[in-house]
Design a protein around this motif. Structure first.
Motif, PDB file in Angstrom:
ATOM      1  N   GLU A 165       0.836  -1.195   0.000  1.00  8.59           N
ATOM      2  CA  GLU A 165       0.000   0.000   0.000  1.00  8.59           C
ATOM      3  C   GLU A 165       0.872   1.245   0.000  1.00  8.59           C
ATOM      4  N   GLY A 166       0.507   2.194  -0.866  1.00  3.94           N
ATOM      5  CA  GLY A 166       1.244   3.443  -0.950  1.00  3.94           C
ATOM      6  C   GLY A 166       2.411   3.398  -1.908  1.00  3.94           C
ATOM      7  N   GLU A 167       2.790   2.198  -2.381  1.00  8.79           N
ATOM      8  CA  GLU A 167       3.879   2.083  -3.353  1.00  8.79           C
ATOM      9  C   GLU A 167       3.315   2.247  -4.755  1.00  8.79           C
ATOM     10  N   GLU A 168       4.114   2.745  -5.637  1.00  6.16           N
ATOM     11  CA  GLU A 168       3.729   2.853  -7.046  1.00  6.16           C
ATOM     12  C   GLU A 168       4.580   1.870  -7.845  1.00  6.16           C
ATOM     13  N   PRO A 169       4.017   0.721  -8.218  1.00  9.15           N
ATOM     14  CA  PRO A 169       4.798  -0.274  -8.944  1.00  9.15           C
ATOM     15  C   PRO A 169       5.051   0.160 -10.387  1.00  9.15           C
ATOM     16  N   GLU A 170       6.061  -0.456 -10.997  1.00  6.71           N
ATOM     17  CA  GLU A 170       6.368  -0.173 -12.396  1.00  6.71           C
ATOM     18  C   GLU A 170       5.338  -0.797 -13.329  1.00  6.71           C
ATOM     19  N   SER A 171       4.689  -1.879 -12.896  1.00  7.81           N
ATOM     20  CA  SER A 171       3.707  -2.552 -13.745  1.00  7.81           C
ATOM     21  C   SER A 171       2.608  -3.148 -12.882  1.00  7.81           C
ATOM     22  N   ASP A 172       1.474  -3.485 -13.525  1.00 10.28           N
ATOM     23  CA  ASP A 172       0.377  -4.130 -12.803  1.00 10.28           C
ATOM     24  C   ASP A 172       0.807  -5.463 -12.206  1.00 10.28           C
ATOM     25  N   GLU A 173       1.711  -6.175 -12.895  1.00  9.32           N
ATOM     26  CA  GLU A 173       2.137  -7.497 -12.441  1.00  9.32           C
ATOM     27  C   GLU A 173       2.764  -7.469 -11.054  1.00  9.32           C
ATOM     28  N   GLU A 174       3.367  -6.343 -10.685  1.00  8.30           N
ATOM     29  CA  GLU A 174       3.976  -6.258  -9.360  1.00  8.30           C
ATOM     30  C   GLU A 174       2.927  -6.284  -8.251  1.00  8.30           C
ATOM     31  N   TYR A 175       1.689  -5.943  -8.582  1.00  6.02           N
ATOM     32  CA  TYR A 175       0.602  -5.945  -7.610  1.00  6.02           C
ATOM     33  C   TYR A 175      -0.173  -7.258  -7.602  1.00  6.02           C
ATOM     34  N   GLU A 176      -0.107  -8.030  -8.663  1.00  7.86           N
ATOM     35  CA  GLU A 176      -1.024  -9.144  -8.851  1.00  7.86           C
ATOM     36  C   GLU A 176      -0.504 -10.438  -8.232  1.00  7.86           C
ATOM     37  N   PHE A 177      -1.052 -10.734  -7.048  1.00  9.41           N
ATOM     38  CA  PHE A 177      -0.685 -11.919  -6.275  1.00  9.41           C
ATOM     39  C   PHE A 177      -1.949 -12.600  -5.774  1.00  9.41           C
ATOM     40  N   PHE A 178      -1.856 -13.909  -5.622  1.00  9.19           N
ATOM     41  CA  PHE A 178      -2.887 -14.661  -4.917  1.00  9.19           C
ATOM     42  C   PHE A 178      -2.429 -14.864  -3.485  1.00  9.19           C
ATOM     43  N   ARG A 179      -3.381 -14.810  -2.558  1.00 10.63           N
ATOM     44  CA  ARG A 179      -3.121 -15.197  -1.172  1.00 10.63           C
ATOM     45  C   ARG A 179      -3.802 -16.544  -0.959  1.00 10.63           C
ATOM     46  N   PHE A 180      -3.041 -17.496  -0.457  1.00 11.86           N
ATOM     47  CA  PHE A 180      -3.534 -18.845  -0.200  1.00 11.86           C
ATOM     48  C   PHE A 180      -3.589 -19.082   1.301  1.00 11.86           C
ATOM     49  N   GLU A 181      -4.520 -19.931   1.709  1.00 10.12           N
ATOM     50  CA  GLU A 181      -4.567 -20.404   3.096  1.00 10.12           C
ATOM     51  C   GLU A 181      -4.841 -21.895   3.106  1.00 10.12           C
ATOM     52  N   LYS A 182      -4.311 -22.527   4.116  1.00  3.66           N
ATOM     53  CA  LYS A 182      -4.660 -23.912   4.395  1.00  3.66           C
ATOM     54  C   LYS A 182      -4.990 -23.995   5.874  1.00  3.66           C
ATOM     55  N   VAL A 183      -6.264 -24.239   6.161  1.00  2.00           N
ATOM     56  CA  VAL A 183      -6.712 -24.410   7.536  1.00  2.00           C
ATOM     57  C   VAL A 183      -6.451 -25.860   7.909  1.00  2.00           C
ATOM     58  N   MET A 184      -5.680 -26.039   8.971  1.00  5.52           N
ATOM     59  CA  MET A 184      -5.267 -27.377   9.352  1.00  5.52           C
ATOM     60  C   MET A 184      -6.340 -28.063  10.193  1.00  5.52           C
ATOM     61  N   THR A 185      -6.676 -29.239   9.766  1.00  2.00           N
ATOM     62  CA  THR A 185      -7.586 -30.111  10.503  1.00  2.00           C
ATOM     63  C   THR A 185      -6.936 -31.477  10.540  1.00  2.00           C
ATOM     64  N   LYS A 186      -7.507 -32.381  11.250  1.00  2.00           N
ATOM     65  CA  LYS A 186      -6.974 -33.743  11.285  1.00  2.00           C
ATOM     66  C   LYS A 186      -6.889 -34.309   9.873  1.00  2.00           C
ATOM     67  N   GLU A 187      -7.943 -34.081   9.076  1.00  2.00           N
ATOM     68  CA  GLU A 187      -7.989 -34.623   7.720  1.00  2.00           C
ATOM     69  C   GLU A 187      -6.910 -34.002   6.839  1.00  2.00           C
ATOM     70  N   SER A 188      -6.674 -32.677   6.972  1.00  2.73           N
ATOM     71  CA  SER A 188      -5.699 -32.034   6.101  1.00  2.73           C
ATOM     72  C   SER A 188      -4.279 -32.504   6.416  1.00  2.73           C
ATOM     73  N   SER A 189      -4.015 -32.866   7.641  1.00 10.44           N
ATOM     74  CA  SER A 189      -2.667 -33.328   7.975  1.00 10.44           C
ATOM     75  C   SER A 189      -2.432 -34.773   7.550  1.00 10.44           C
ATOM     76  N   ASP A 190      -3.488 -35.446   7.116  1.00  4.07           N
ATOM     77  CA  ASP A 190      -3.357 -36.831   6.652  1.00  4.07           C
ATOM     78  C   ASP A 190      -3.241 -36.931   5.128  1.00  4.07           C
ATOM     79  N   LEU A 191      -3.021 -35.800   4.447  1.00  3.86           N
ATOM     80  CA  LEU A 191      -2.954 -35.796   2.963  1.00  3.86           C
ATOM     81  C   LEU A 191      -2.055 -36.852   2.409  1.00  3.86           C
TER      82      LEU A 191
END
Length: 191
Positions: A165-191
């Motif tokens: 926030e407040g930065e001026e990037p050189e291109s749109d690509e510098e701003y374009e990110f996905f945020r991922f989450e993984k909520v841990m449960t018993k099942e997710s730890s057994d992948l």
């Protein structure tokens, strides 16, 4: 949050990084990220002209963060990658700043085994979070389809990452990110 040393298979382990190995980890990480950029933008003449990815400043910032943990990913005693984590023992909400494997390890299921070793080493984690650029299809596939993460936010000019926030990037690509989450449960730890 106490870290457990866990060997997921006879081959894949997480090991501490000595101070004198941090620059080698940075170099390998930057080479892996540049390779990802080259793979995504075949027409880019020389992505190295953009400078190192991540920048030296971003790498140092992650290393020097209060809750930073750096581990090397080992196979049969040889480093094949590394990870920089932010582990918050109070909240159990942990972040993956950087995770990489050497290109020689790609396509062999090693990344998935390494991720399982990370989960096993930090069993009190309630939520894992990470960010990846919009164009990193290989990363998106890995985190969503192999590791069980969900995309929960898309950052762009109208919705910048909090640290941009407040930065001026050189291109749109510098701003374009996905945020991922993984909520841990018993099942997710057994992948």
């Amino acid at each position: 949050m106490k870290e457990r040393v866990v060997t997921m298979t006879k081959q894949i382990t997480l090991a501490p990084v000595r101070q004198d190995e941090l620059n080698t980890i940075k170099k390998e990480l930057q080479e892996a990220f540049i390779k990802g950029l080259q793979d995504s933008f075949m027409d880019a003449e020389n992505p190295k002209e953009m400078g190192p990815l991540p920048s030296d400043e971003d790498y140092e910032h992650s290393l020097n963060a209060k809750d930073s943990i750096v581990r090397q990913i080992m196979q049969d005693g040889k480093r094949i990658g590394g990870v920089v984590l932010q582990v918050n023992e109070k909240t159990g909400r942990n972040e993956v700043d950087f995770l990489y494997t050497l290109s020689s390890a790609h396509g062999k299921g090693i990344g998935t085994k390494a991720w399982l070793a990370i989960e096993a080493a930090f069993p009190e984690t309630k939520v894992w979070e990470l960010h990846t650029p919009y164009f990193e299809k290989r990363n998106i596939h890995f985190y969503v389809n192999k590791c069980g993460f969900k995309i929960v936010e898309f950052y762009h000019r109208g919705n910048p990452k909090p640290d941009m926030e407040g930065e001026e990037p050189e291109s749109d690509e510098e701003y374009e990110f996905f945020r991922f989450e993984k909520v841990m449960t018993k099942e997710s730890s057994d992948l």
